[in-house]
Enzyme design. Sequence first.
Site, mmCIF file in Angstrom:
data_model
loop_
_atom_site.group_PDB
_atom_site.id
_atom_site.type_symbol
_atom_site.label_atom_id
_atom_site.label_comp_id
_atom_site.label_asym_id
_atom_site.label_seq_id
_atom_site.Cartn_x
_atom_site.Cartn_y
_atom_site.Cartn_z
ATOM 1 N N HIS A 193 5.562 -128.085 -18.335
ATOM 2 C CA HIS A 193 5.740 -128.114 -16.865
ATOM 3 C C HIS A 193 7.217 -127.937 -16.483
ATOM 4 C CE1 HIS A 193 1.702 -130.022 -16.871
ATOM 5 N NE2 HIS A 193 2.191 -130.688 -17.896
ATOM 6 N N SER A 225 28.739 -109.461 -9.159
ATOM 7 C CA SER A 225 28.356 -109.346 -7.756
ATOM 8 C C SER A 225 29.487 -108.659 -7.020
ATOM 9 C CB SER A 225 28.121 -110.736 -7.175
ATOM 10 O OG SER A 225 28.277 -110.704 -5.764
ATOM 11 N N LYS A 275 30.579 -114.460 -9.982
ATOM 12 C CA LYS A 275 29.217 -114.338 -10.492
ATOM 13 C C LYS A 275 29.102 -113.482 -11.737
ATOM 14 C CE LYS A 275 25.679 -114.727 -8.082
ATOM 15 N NZ LYS A 275 24.527 -115.619 -8.187
ATOM 16 N N GLU A 310 16.350 -110.035 -15.772
ATOM 17 C CA GLU A 310 15.490 -109.962 -14.586
ATOM 18 C C GLU A 310 14.689 -108.666 -14.564
ATOM 19 O OE1 GLU A 310 17.817 -112.321 -11.138
ATOM 20 O OE2 GLU A 310 18.978 -110.754 -12.087
ATOM 21 N N TYR A 362 -15.086 -83.802 -20.156
ATOM 22 C CA TYR A 362 -13.796 -83.691 -19.484
ATOM 23 C C TYR A 362 -13.975 -83.521 -17.980
ATOM 24 C CZ TYR A 362 -9.164 -82.073 -18.156
ATOM 25 O OH TYR A 362 -7.941 -81.953 -17.539
HETATM 26 N N1 ARG Z 1 -3.615 -80.070 -17.976
HETATM 27 C C1 ARG Z 1 -4.911 -80.510 -18.367
HETATM 28 C C2 ARG Z 1 -4.916 -82.029 -18.586
HETATM 29 O O1 ARG Z 1 -3.898 -82.579 -18.701
HETATM 30 C C3 ARG Z 1 -5.318 -79.827 -19.641
HETATM 31 C C4 ARG Z 1 -6.785 -79.730 -19.826
HETATM 32 C C5 ARG Z 1 -7.359 -78.786 -18.845
HETATM 33 N N2 ARG Z 1 -8.708 -78.482 -19.120
HETATM 34 C C6 ARG Z 1 -9.505 -77.955 -18.224
HETATM 35 N N3 ARG Z 1 -10.714 -77.705 -18.544
HETATM 36 N N4 ARG Z 1 -9.088 -77.643 -17.021
HETATM 37 O O2 ARG Z 1 -5.931 -82.647 -18.611
#
Ligand code: ARG
Length: 463
Positions: free
Chosen positions: A161, A282, A288, A295, A322
């Site tokens: 504490h 400072s 200071k 920090e 993706y």
């Molecule tokens: N610049 C893209 C990324 O960072 C690369 C991959 C792009 N792929 C795609 N199918 N558009 O994700």
Amino acid sequence: MTDKTQNAMWGGRFADGPDAIMEAINASISFDQRLYAQDIAGSRAHAAMLAAQGIISDKDAEAIREGLLTVLSEIETGNFAFSTALEDIHMNVEARLKEIIGEPAGRLHTARSRNDQVATDFRLWVRDRCDEAVGKLSALCMALVGQAEAGADWVMPGFTHLQTAQPVTWGHHMLAYVEMFSRDIGRFTDARKRMNECPLGAAALAGTSFPIDRHATAAALGFDRPAANSLDAVSDRDFALEFLAAASICAMHLSRFAEELVIWSSAQFRFVALSDRFSTGSSIMPQKKNPDAAELIRAKVGRIMGANVGLMMVMKGLPLTYSKDMQEDKEQVFDAADNLMLALAAMDGMVRDMSANRTNLEAAASSGFSTATDLADWLVRALGLPFRDAHHVTGSLVAMAEKKGCDLPELSLAEMQSAHPGITDEVYSVLGVHNSVASRQSFGGTAPDQVRARIVEWKSRLA
Ligand code: ARG
């Protein structure tokens, strides 16, 4: 590739070029150019494999290899013009390769997609940062062990504490952080092990009909094995999240230590003096000397944890595989990694430079009745009192000393006996901060002998 109406990489079906705003939101080259070395390494491994498998000719592979080395040196010497129209690092490199070597450049992207390419590049980059974090953490741990060794038996207040609780040793306190930072090393090492599978050859998402050798490219890039599922390989970013999680915990540890340094270096505590090299002044108050590095280190956990949460939010709810959302993975990781490395380096410098004030530490340890627990323990051991009763007797002695304005060892035997008649003058041997810490011989306790034993172990572990 200066024709604005069509993208040379993917513009076959397009009649019109992108709007300037589309280009601005789509392009990642301003930040993913940091992946150039990984991108070129991945392309070199891919081209060599394509030739070894008879998918492209040795002559083309050689031209690609040479050309990529030229691109690499152009980038490294600052002689490469990155183009926003070419979106990202992958297309910038390939387009330049085409300018340098011509037709064979177009064969490099056989059996590959930017999806497996970026997943590979980014893994290589994050893997390097895991290694860098481990190196910096090891150096910091060595610096802390050095501090622990210098003050293995220096006495300071241990706090709960932020109130004085029991005396501990400076060495013990330093080694507490070595424990934390070494677990951070373990987290980065574990994350690295898990991420060390190669996405290259997963192609867009489904794998490829070309007879590629993914084991060869994985080995060439230092991966343990190819990633076993092409869908997972292109869509996983949990390797980056693991890095950020480890970085967040590490930054939290740094922040706690930084906070202690801020407190300890204040005029009210004067436990440590930070060096001029790691302090600031400072502009208005000439007297200071401010602990700004501490920090700022204390604050870094904010953006690092922010990156962790940010990427988690990007990834949650994304269907396989993706999606362009995933381009938003990089800036946060870059920023978190940069700031973690800087914080680690700054902490390492501060720890190496700082000097603890042994006299002030000991004076503070002796105040606040810090050996009251030792007195209670003695009553249990020597007089056979139940601990609860011993606690009560000790409490009355603390009240008596407080009223008199003295410390426990300064109470006379008669005064002690007024609280419990069985007390003998043997009690004075357990009072006093040096007696107190020396008695904490339990494994992992604060006794100087324990601290010295841990220092020996850490030195051989960190060597
Ligand atoms: N610049 C893209 C990324 O960072 C690369 C991959 C792009 N792929 C795609 N199918 N558009 O994700």
